[in-house]
Design a protein around this motif. Structure first.
Motif, PDB file in Angstrom:
ATOM      1  N   ASP A  19     -14.122  -7.365   0.391  1.00  0.00           N
ATOM      2  CA  ASP A  19     -14.517  -8.694  -0.080  1.00  0.00           C
ATOM      3  C   ASP A  19     -14.159  -9.756   0.960  1.00  0.00           C
ATOM      4  OD1 ASP A  19     -15.408  -7.552  -2.424  1.00  0.00           O
ATOM      5  OD2 ASP A  19     -13.624  -8.089  -3.590  1.00  0.00           O
ATOM      6  N   ARG A  20     -12.962  -9.648   1.541  1.00  0.00           N
ATOM      7  CA  ARG A  20     -12.536 -10.639   2.545  1.00  0.00           C
ATOM      8  C   ARG A  20     -13.398 -10.577   3.796  1.00  0.00           C
ATOM      9  NH1 ARG A  20      -7.504  -8.845   0.659  1.00  0.00           N
ATOM     10  NH2 ARG A  20      -7.154  -7.530   2.497  1.00  0.00           N
ATOM     11  N   LEU A  21     -14.025  -9.440   4.030  1.00  0.00           N
ATOM     12  CA  LEU A  21     -14.933  -9.295   5.171  1.00  0.00           C
ATOM     13  C   LEU A  21     -16.360  -9.716   4.822  1.00  0.00           C
ATOM     14  CD1 LEU A  21     -13.634  -5.868   6.521  1.00  0.00           C
ATOM     15  CD2 LEU A  21     -13.492  -8.071   7.706  1.00  0.00           C
ATOM     16  N   GLY A  22     -16.531 -10.236   3.626  1.00  0.00           N
ATOM     17  CA  GLY A  22     -17.862 -10.672   3.217  1.00  0.00           C
ATOM     18  C   GLY A  22     -18.813  -9.522   2.962  1.00  0.00           C
ATOM     19  N   GLY A  23     -18.268  -8.361   2.631  1.00  0.00           N
ATOM     20  CA  GLY A  23     -19.098  -7.194   2.388  1.00  0.00           C
ATOM     21  C   GLY A  23     -19.120  -6.816   0.925  1.00  0.00           C
ATOM     22  N   ARG A  24     -19.772  -5.737   0.638  1.00  0.00           N
ATOM     23  CA  ARG A  24     -19.821  -5.183  -0.713  1.00  0.00           C
ATOM     24  C   ARG A  24     -19.306  -3.753  -0.645  1.00  0.00           C
ATOM     25  NH1 ARG A  24     -24.415  -1.929  -0.842  1.00  0.00           N
ATOM     26  NH2 ARG A  24     -25.885  -2.314   0.866  1.00  0.00           N
ATOM     27  N   SER A  25     -18.789  -3.269  -1.739  1.00  0.00           N
ATOM     28  CA  SER A  25     -18.248  -1.914  -1.739  1.00  0.00           C
ATOM     29  C   SER A  25     -18.450  -1.279  -3.097  1.00  0.00           C
ATOM     30  CB  SER A  25     -16.762  -1.925  -1.374  1.00  0.00           C
ATOM     31  OG  SER A  25     -16.017  -2.647  -2.334  1.00  0.00           O
ATOM     32  N   ALA A  26     -18.377   0.040  -3.095  1.00  0.00           N
ATOM     33  CA  ALA A  26     -18.489   0.804  -4.340  1.00  0.00           C
ATOM     34  C   ALA A  26     -17.587   2.020  -4.244  1.00  0.00           C
ATOM     35  CB  ALA A  26     -19.934   1.237  -4.580  1.00  0.00           C
ATOM     36  N   GLY A  54     -10.203  13.505  -5.210  1.00  0.00           N
ATOM     37  CA  GLY A  54     -10.123  12.057  -5.144  1.00  0.00           C
ATOM     38  C   GLY A  54     -11.419  11.368  -4.772  1.00  0.00           C
ATOM     39  N   PRO A  55     -11.588  10.111  -5.199  1.00  0.00           N
ATOM     40  CA  PRO A  55     -12.828   9.370  -4.954  1.00  0.00           C
ATOM     41  C   PRO A  55     -12.910   8.830  -3.532  1.00  0.00           C
ATOM     42  CG  PRO A  55     -11.265   7.980  -6.107  1.00  0.00           C
ATOM     43  CD  PRO A  55     -10.618   9.334  -5.996  1.00  0.00           C
ATOM     44  N   PHE A  56     -14.057   8.251  -3.219  1.00  0.00           N
ATOM     45  CA  PHE A  56     -14.329   7.609  -1.928  1.00  0.00           C
ATOM     46  C   PHE A  56     -14.669   6.144  -2.174  1.00  0.00           C
ATOM     47  CE2 PHE A  56     -15.868  11.959  -1.972  1.00  0.00           C
ATOM     48  CZ  PHE A  56     -15.262  12.529  -0.858  1.00  0.00           C
ATOM     49  N   LEU A  57     -14.420   5.312  -1.167  1.00  0.00           N
ATOM     50  CA  LEU A  57     -14.949   3.946  -1.173  1.00  0.00           C
ATOM     51  C   LEU A  57     -15.895   3.807   0.005  1.00  0.00           C
ATOM     52  CD1 LEU A  57     -13.455   0.573  -1.974  1.00  0.00           C
ATOM     53  CD2 LEU A  57     -14.461   0.863   0.310  1.00  0.00           C
ATOM     54  N   ILE A  58     -17.079   3.289  -0.278  1.00  0.00           N
ATOM     55  CA  ILE A  58     -18.063   2.999   0.762  1.00  0.00           C
ATOM     56  C   ILE A  58     -18.316   1.498   0.758  1.00  0.00           C
ATOM     57  CG2 ILE A  58     -20.411   3.369   1.583  1.00  0.00           C
ATOM     58  CD1 ILE A  58     -20.351   6.109   0.267  1.00  0.00           C
ATOM     59  N   GLY A  59     -18.129   0.875   1.914  1.00  0.00           N
ATOM     60  CA  GLY A  59     -18.342  -0.561   2.042  1.00  0.00           C
ATOM     61  C   GLY A  59     -19.415  -0.878   3.068  1.00  0.00           C
ATOM     62  N   HIS A  60     -20.099  -1.996   2.873  1.00  0.00           N
ATOM     63  CA  HIS A  60     -21.171  -2.419   3.776  1.00  0.00           C
ATOM     64  C   HIS A  60     -21.062  -3.912   4.059  1.00  0.00           C
ATOM     65  CE1 HIS A  60     -23.676   1.271   3.323  1.00  0.00           C
ATOM     66  NE2 HIS A  60     -23.190   1.270   2.096  1.00  0.00           N
ATOM     67  N   ARG A  95       0.818  -1.219   0.000  1.00  0.00           N
ATOM     68  CA  ARG A  95       0.000   0.000   0.000  1.00  0.00           C
ATOM     69  C   ARG A  95       0.850   1.266   0.000  1.00  0.00           C
ATOM     70  NH1 ARG A  95      -4.694  -2.556   4.043  1.00  0.00           N
ATOM     71  NH2 ARG A  95      -5.470  -3.980   2.403  1.00  0.00           N
ATOM     72  N   VAL A  96       1.964   1.240   0.707  1.00  0.00           N
ATOM     73  CA  VAL A  96       2.862   2.394   0.710  1.00  0.00           C
ATOM     74  C   VAL A  96       3.397   2.666  -0.694  1.00  0.00           C
ATOM     75  CG1 VAL A  96       5.166   3.144   1.491  1.00  0.00           C
ATOM     76  CG2 VAL A  96       3.488   2.314   3.151  1.00  0.00           C
ATOM     77  N   ARG A 138      -6.906   3.680  -8.063  1.00  0.00           N
ATOM     78  CA  ARG A 138      -6.371   2.317  -8.029  1.00  0.00           C
ATOM     79  C   ARG A 138      -6.171   1.837  -6.599  1.00  0.00           C
ATOM     80  NH1 ARG A 138      -2.961   4.066 -12.197  1.00  0.00           N
ATOM     81  NH2 ARG A 138      -1.136   4.037 -10.819  1.00  0.00           N
ATOM     82  N   TYR A 139      -5.786   2.733  -5.704  1.00  0.00           N
ATOM     83  CA  TYR A 139      -5.593   2.324  -4.307  1.00  0.00           C
ATOM     84  C   TYR A 139      -6.896   1.761  -3.738  1.00  0.00           C
ATOM     85  CZ  TYR A 139      -4.307   2.372   0.611  1.00  0.00           C
ATOM     86  OH  TYR A 139      -4.058   1.992   1.912  1.00  0.00           O
ATOM     87  N   LEU A 140      -7.980   2.457  -3.990  1.00  0.00           N
ATOM     88  CA  LEU A 140      -9.268   1.969  -3.489  1.00  0.00           C
ATOM     89  C   LEU A 140      -9.675   0.667  -4.172  1.00  0.00           C
ATOM     90  CD1 LEU A 140     -11.336   5.296  -3.278  1.00  0.00           C
ATOM     91  CD2 LEU A 140     -10.030   4.149  -1.467  1.00  0.00           C
ATOM     92  N   ALA A 141      -9.492   0.604  -5.495  1.00  0.00           N
ATOM     93  CA  ALA A 141      -9.934  -0.572  -6.255  1.00  0.00           C
ATOM     94  C   ALA A 141      -9.072  -1.793  -5.982  1.00  0.00           C
ATOM     95  CB  ALA A 141      -9.921  -0.241  -7.750  1.00  0.00           C
ATOM     96  N   ASP A 142      -7.755  -1.599  -5.842  1.00  0.00           N
ATOM     97  CA  ASP A 142      -6.842  -2.737  -5.731  1.00  0.00           C
ATOM     98  C   ASP A 142      -6.571  -3.164  -4.291  1.00  0.00           C
ATOM     99  OD1 ASP A 142      -6.728  -2.443  -8.439  1.00  0.00           O
ATOM    100  OD2 ASP A 142      -4.644  -1.765  -8.525  1.00  0.00           O
ATOM    101  N   GLU A 143      -6.791  -2.261  -3.322  1.00  0.00           N
ATOM    102  CA  GLU A 143      -6.463  -2.583  -1.939  1.00  0.00           C
ATOM    103  C   GLU A 143      -7.667  -2.612  -1.006  1.00  0.00           C
ATOM    104  OE1 GLU A 143      -3.662  -3.634  -0.669  1.00  0.00           O
ATOM    105  OE2 GLU A 143      -2.583  -3.504  -2.567  1.00  0.00           O
TER     106      GLU A 143
END
Length: 474
Positions: free
Chosen positions: A65-72, A82-88, A36-37, A54-59
């Motif tokens: 996903d590993r937490l069994g959630g969904r994100s956008a 810069g964009p945001f990532l929201i996960g549930h 990530r660094v 890419r940081y949000l999409a790739d990391e």
């Protein structure tokens, strides 16, 4: 049977806590953080926008996903930001919901200023210190929190026991453009019973810390433009008003030579009893790399902790006239100062420009211009809030020590977005320390502190899942 069930639960919590610590010790944390660094997520550089995405999409998305959630990934309403990532991850309507926040952007790397053998974009280990841009602020901190969630999920057999929302922004180091607007638009989607987040430093490396908000800040500029061109100081000295002299005295009318604010409207309100009590055992500084505190500076009658966490300060960040690096015998035509008010809850900060304008006019400085350049509101959750007592009990259960409680951080964070715009109690558990060199060259985190931090967060997330349909204080 009840004793057996209680024993099994303690062991399960212990498993989650120990596995979180092992995540740091095993090398897995270093591998995740190094990856990530390596993303050069410098939000102050407009060309970094594709890297931020890419940081949000790739990391971060794979972590959800590993937490069994969904994100956008959500685009910023501010063009070019810069964009945001929201996960549930939703488990049950009756369970408490926690919002976990972090930021994936960093300040400019400034590789030329780092010590020989170090690079902003790779992890270099030197004893307990892991160097790299973002290790402390904030990639290391949100990496630990996401990993702690994974350990709790595994230890509880695929359940967290609460509902999870995750928000990662990529513009915090550029002032969080668009964060307020996006959160206002999606307030229902982001609503939670609690914000549990990590940023900033602990009070000291060896002491777990909880802070409940942050001081606000208003940046403002004082301008004085008296004439065209410079004029010889011998031929015109005593005839022409010197803008540097005038501006220096205007500033002195705002804050005196002992750092005491002279404008009643900019002074802090009285410190609430609960805040004063929380600060009673807080001693800022004292670390091996910390500067010595100047006694006799700042608001009189307050302890050092009260001065930096419970009161207001007016700072002069730059003061400019003429050509400082090559002075000439001339009266400069202009002078400028960039100033900043750091303030606590209850200060009429939105009126700063009018307050300063009225004060300068009354003191004979009508020619000095005033303009506000940046703002961030102050927030402070009461130390008596049930969520605070719950968090402190969890941390003490994990570490065996009482955490320091800071009603607000001395610096500023976009906490008002969560406390005021969305409307939730906010508890921050920082994983860095005061001498981490965040924002400067040689930024680093401490491996020993990171291990403890991972354990603390696993304990907090485990205990959140133990609440069931209840809430602290219910």
């Amino acid at each position: 049977m009840d004793l057996f069930v209680d024993f099994r639960r303690k062991m399960t919590r212990g498993t989650a806590v120990e596995q979180a610590g092992a995540y740091v010790e095993s090398g897995a944390f270093r591998a995740d953080l190094a990856r990530r660094v390596a993303f050069r997520t410098e939000s102050q550089d407009p060309s970094s926008l594709p890297v931020l995405h890419r940081y949000l999409a790739d990391e971060i998305a794979p972590a959800m996903d590993r937490l069994g959630g969904r994100s956008a990934i959500v685009q910023n309403p501010v063009p070019g930001a810069g964009p945001f990532l929201i996960g549930h991850r939703h488990e049950d309507d009756s369970l408490p919901t926690v919002l976990v926040y972090g930021h994936g952007d960093v300040v400019l790397g400034q590789p030329e200023r780092w010590r020989a053998g170090l690079s902003p974009w790779e992890i270099v280990v030197d004893g307990d210190r892991w160097y790299g841009r973002g290790t402390a602020d904030n990639k290391g901190q949100h990496t630990l929190n996401l990993a702690a969630l994974e350990q709790v999920l595994a230890s509880r057999g695929g359940r967290l026991g609460f509902n999870l929302k995750v928000l990662v922004e990529t513009g915090e180091e550029a002032g969080s453009p668009g964060l307020r607007e996006m959160c206002a638009e999606r307030a229902d989607e982001l609503a939670a019973d609690l914000l549990l987040a990590s940023d900033g430093p602990r009070l000291a490396a060896e002491r777990p810390t909880v802070f409940l908000g942050s001081r606000g800040q208003v940046g403002f500029t004082l301008d004085l433009d008296l004439r065209e061109g410079s004029h010889h100081s011998g031929n015109w000295g005593g005839l022409l008003r010197n803008p540097a002299t005038v501006l220096a005295n205007a500033i002195a009318s705002l804050v005196d030579g002992h750092g005491v604010i002279q404008v009643p409207g900019l002074r802090a309100p009285s410190i609430p009893d609960a805040v004063r009590s929380a600060l009673a055992d807080i001693s800022p500084g004292g670390g091996p790399d910390d500067p010595d505190i100047d006694h006799g500076w700042g608001e009189p009658g307050l302890t050092p902790a009260e001065r930096v966490l419970g009161s207001n300060t007016l700072e002069v960040l730059t003061l400019f006239a003429g050509t400082p690096r090559a002075p000439v015998n001339a009266i400069p035509p202009t002078a400028q100062a960039h100033c900043q008010l750091r303030f606590v809850v209850g200060t009429p900060w939105r009126e700063l420009e009018q307050i300063v304008r009225k004060h300068l006019d009354a003191h004979g400085f009508a020619m000095v211009g005033v303009r506000v350049t940046s703002t961030m509101a102050a927030t402070r959750l009461s130390p008596d809030d049930p969520w605070v007592r719950w968090a402190l009990a969890s941390i003490e259960r994990t570490t065996g020590t009482a955490a320091a409680v800071l009603p607000n951080l001395g610096g500023s964070l976009p906490n008002d977005v969560f406390a005021d715009v969305i409307g939730m109690p906010t508890v921050w558990v920082p994983h860095s320390y005061p001498a981490c060199a965040q924002h400067g060259p040689d930024e680093h985190l401490l491996a020993s502190l990171s291990r403890e931090a991972a354990r603390i967060m696993a304990g907090l997330f485990w205990d959140l899942g133990e609440l069931g349909p209840g809430r602290p204080g219910m």
